[in-house]
Write an enzyme that holds these catalytic residues in place. Structure first.
Site, PDB file in Angstrom:
ATOM      1  CG  MET A  26     -63.542 -15.802  -5.051  1.00 51.58           C
ATOM      2  SD  MET A  26     -63.841 -17.556  -5.229  1.00 51.58           S
ATOM      3  CE  MET A  26     -62.169 -18.145  -5.398  1.00 51.58           C
TER       4      MET A  26
ATOM      5  CG  LEU B 177     -58.886  -8.246  -1.000  1.00 54.35           C
ATOM      6  CD1 LEU B 177     -59.417  -6.814  -0.897  1.00 54.35           C
ATOM      7  CD2 LEU B 177     -59.338  -8.888  -2.312  1.00 54.35           C
TER       8      LEU B 177
ATOM      9  CG  HIS C 222     -57.147  -9.643  -5.115  1.00 56.24           C
ATOM     10  ND1 HIS C 222     -56.558 -10.419  -4.151  1.00 56.24           N
ATOM     11  CD2 HIS C 222     -57.944 -10.469  -5.831  1.00 56.24           C
ATOM     12  CE1 HIS C 222     -56.977 -11.661  -4.280  1.00 56.24           C
ATOM     13  NE2 HIS C 222     -57.815 -11.734  -5.292  1.00 56.24           N
TER      14      HIS C 222
ATOM     15  CD  GLN D 255     -65.468 -19.232  -8.384  1.00 53.44           C
ATOM     16  OE1 GLN D 255     -66.315 -18.357  -8.516  1.00 53.44           O
ATOM     17  NE2 GLN D 255     -64.180 -19.010  -8.612  1.00 53.44           N
TER      18      GLN D 255
ATOM     19  CD  GLU E  62     -53.308 -10.195 -19.565  1.00 54.81           C
ATOM     20  OE1 GLU E  62     -52.098 -10.426 -19.353  1.00 54.81           O
ATOM     21  OE2 GLU E  62     -53.725  -9.526 -20.524  1.00 54.81           O
TER      22      GLU E  62
ATOM     23  CB  SER F 126     -52.485 -17.202  -5.864  1.00 49.15           C
ATOM     24  OG  SER F 126     -53.530 -18.032  -5.432  1.00 49.15           O
ATOM     25  CB  SER F 127     -56.274 -15.941  -2.066  1.00 48.11           C
ATOM     26  OG  SER F 127     -56.681 -14.733  -2.655  1.00 48.11           O
ATOM     27  NE  ARG F 128     -57.135 -22.462  -4.559  1.00 48.46           N
ATOM     28  CZ  ARG F 128     -57.978 -21.870  -5.401  1.00 48.46           C
ATOM     29  NH1 ARG F 128     -57.557 -20.879  -6.159  1.00 48.46           N
ATOM     30  NH2 ARG F 128     -59.243 -22.251  -5.475  1.00 48.46           N
TER      31      ARG F 128
HETATM   32  P1  AMP Z   1     -59.817 -14.220  -6.928  1.00 46.70           P
HETATM   33  O1  AMP Z   1     -60.030 -13.528  -5.635  1.00 46.70           O
HETATM   34  O2  AMP Z   1     -58.684 -15.186  -6.904  1.00 46.70           O
HETATM   35  O3  AMP Z   1     -61.084 -14.797  -7.498  1.00 46.70           O
HETATM   36  O4  AMP Z   1     -59.355 -13.103  -7.948  1.00 46.70           O
HETATM   37  C1  AMP Z   1     -60.122 -11.966  -8.188  1.00 46.70           C
HETATM   38  C2  AMP Z   1     -59.584 -11.249  -9.395  1.00 46.70           C
HETATM   39  O5  AMP Z   1     -58.230 -10.878  -9.175  1.00 46.70           O
HETATM   40  C3  AMP Z   1     -59.591 -12.150 -10.651  1.00 46.70           C
HETATM   41  O6  AMP Z   1     -59.944 -11.382 -11.773  1.00 46.70           O
HETATM   42  C4  AMP Z   1     -58.158 -12.611 -10.716  1.00 46.70           C
HETATM   43  O7  AMP Z   1     -57.739 -12.956 -12.024  1.00 46.70           O
HETATM   44  C5  AMP Z   1     -57.437 -11.380 -10.214  1.00 46.70           C
HETATM   45  N1  AMP Z   1     -56.114 -11.762  -9.721  1.00 46.70           N
HETATM   46  C6  AMP Z   1     -55.820 -12.709  -8.803  1.00 46.70           C
HETATM   47  N2  AMP Z   1     -54.501 -12.828  -8.647  1.00 46.70           N
HETATM   48  C7  AMP Z   1     -53.925 -11.936  -9.500  1.00 46.70           C
HETATM   49  C8  AMP Z   1     -52.578 -11.597  -9.832  1.00 46.70           C
HETATM   50  N3  AMP Z   1     -51.541 -12.196  -9.251  1.00 46.70           N
HETATM   51  N4  AMP Z   1     -52.372 -10.650 -10.764  1.00 46.70           N
HETATM   52  C9  AMP Z   1     -53.421 -10.033 -11.379  1.00 46.70           C
HETATM   53  N5  AMP Z   1     -54.717 -10.311 -11.118  1.00 46.70           N
HETATM   54  C10 AMP Z   1     -54.965 -11.260 -10.194  1.00 46.70           C
END
Ligand code: AMP
Length: 279
Positions: A27, A30, A34, A58, A147, A184-186
């Site tokens: 999403m 990055l 990611h 979602q 994960e 996390s993006s958040r």
């Molecule tokens: P998102 O943009 O948050 O939807 O994440 C996209 C993908 O990146 C998803 O498969 C997440 O599980 C993965 N992802 C997000 N944060 C992490 C992290 N800290 N470590 C590993 N994978 C991540």
């Protein structure tokens, strides 16, 4: 680097790479977590497609959707630094959903009702809907999921199994900031204080890992509740120890099974999740 905004154009560009595509759905906003998925895909596939799409179906909370960071330009720069050969798909809501921005209804054999499913009604129908659509558009050989969102990873595995989709799902480890906070993006929205103090989440999970099998599940849960009550800044939404495949809450330890601890907390109205393998 190629950035496509329409599925029609993307599909045309992917014709020469059929059966050799690695896919990383995101999403956007990055971060290194990611990019670790992207780097793994670059190694294992002839071409890597990264989608950047904040999927409205979602989100169960309108303000979370509205505040979700959107940083396409810098995302593309980060991907370019990994490899100029990455293909980016950054569609509009219209390109994905046309006029019908709704979720399909899924049965994921019950795992959709645990944890995130309980606290974010409709979330996994939204995830299932977008992942299925993206798999149809990109037709990847391998798809990479973190994960960090372990329940989502298991949901995607179920989706692939139940619909017989011709794609391998590859789970990748959690990337963390220096203090242990899962990337996390958040996290971008956290105050400096909250970001520093958020180390308590991983620290507590590590403690849970230490005492798992020694203390009872109730004692462990009480301990985690106590930590967050004392800490004050973070509000615990749930803490659960669950079996990895069914995601059912642990009652009695079965040595044949793999368990994980899962946690969700709120700080300044921002929701953070994390998990850890226990055995
Ligand atoms: P998102 O943009 O948050 O939807 O994440 C996209 C993908 O990146 C998803 O498969 C997440 O599980 C993965 N992802 C997000 N944060 C992490 C992290 N800290 N470590 C590993 N994978 C991540």
């Amino acid at each position: 680097m190629n950035v496509f905004y329409s599925q029609k154009e993307l599909k045309k560009a992917l014709v020469p790479f059929q059966k050799s595509i690695g896919f990383v759905p995101t999403m956007g906003a990055l971060h290194e977590g990611h990019l670790a998925l992207v780097k793994q895909s670059l190694i294992e596939n002839e071409r890597t497609v990264v989608s950047i799409f904040v999927n409205p179906t979602q989100f169960n909370n309108a303000s979370d959707l509205e505040k979700y960071p959107r940083t396409l330009e810098s995302d593309v720069m980060k991907l370019m630094e990994c490899s100029k050969e990455i293909i980016v798909y950054a569609p509009s809501v219209l390109d994905i959903y046309e006029e019908n921005v709704t979720s399909e209804s899924f049965n994921f054999d019950g795992i959709e009702h645990q944890m995130e499913g309980k606290f974010r009604p409709g979330h996994f129908d939204g995830v299932g809907t977008i992942v299925k659509k993206l798999f149809e558009i990109v037709a990847p050989k391998n798809a990479y999921f973190g994960e960090k969102d372990f329940q989502q990873l298991q949901i995607v595995r179920k989706l692939v199994k139940n619909y017989n989709l011709p794609v391998n799902i590859i789970g990748c480890p959690i990337y963390r900031e220096e203090n242990g906070l899962a990337m996390s993006s958040r996290n971008e929205r956290l105050t400096i204080e909250a970001r520093a103090k958020a180390s308590v989440i991983y620290k507590t999970l590590l403690e849970v890992q230490e005492i798992f099998g020694i203390k009872s599940v109730k004692e462990i849960s009480d301990y985690v509740n106590e930590v967050f009550e004392k800490e004050g800044l973070f509000e615990l939404e749930y803490f659960t120890i669950a079996e990895e495949n069914t995601l059912e809450t642990l009652e009695n330890i079965d040595n044949q099974c793999k368990y994980r601890a899962f946690i969700a907390v709120f700080v300044n109205n921002i929701r953070l999740i994390d998990n850890i393998s226990l055995n």
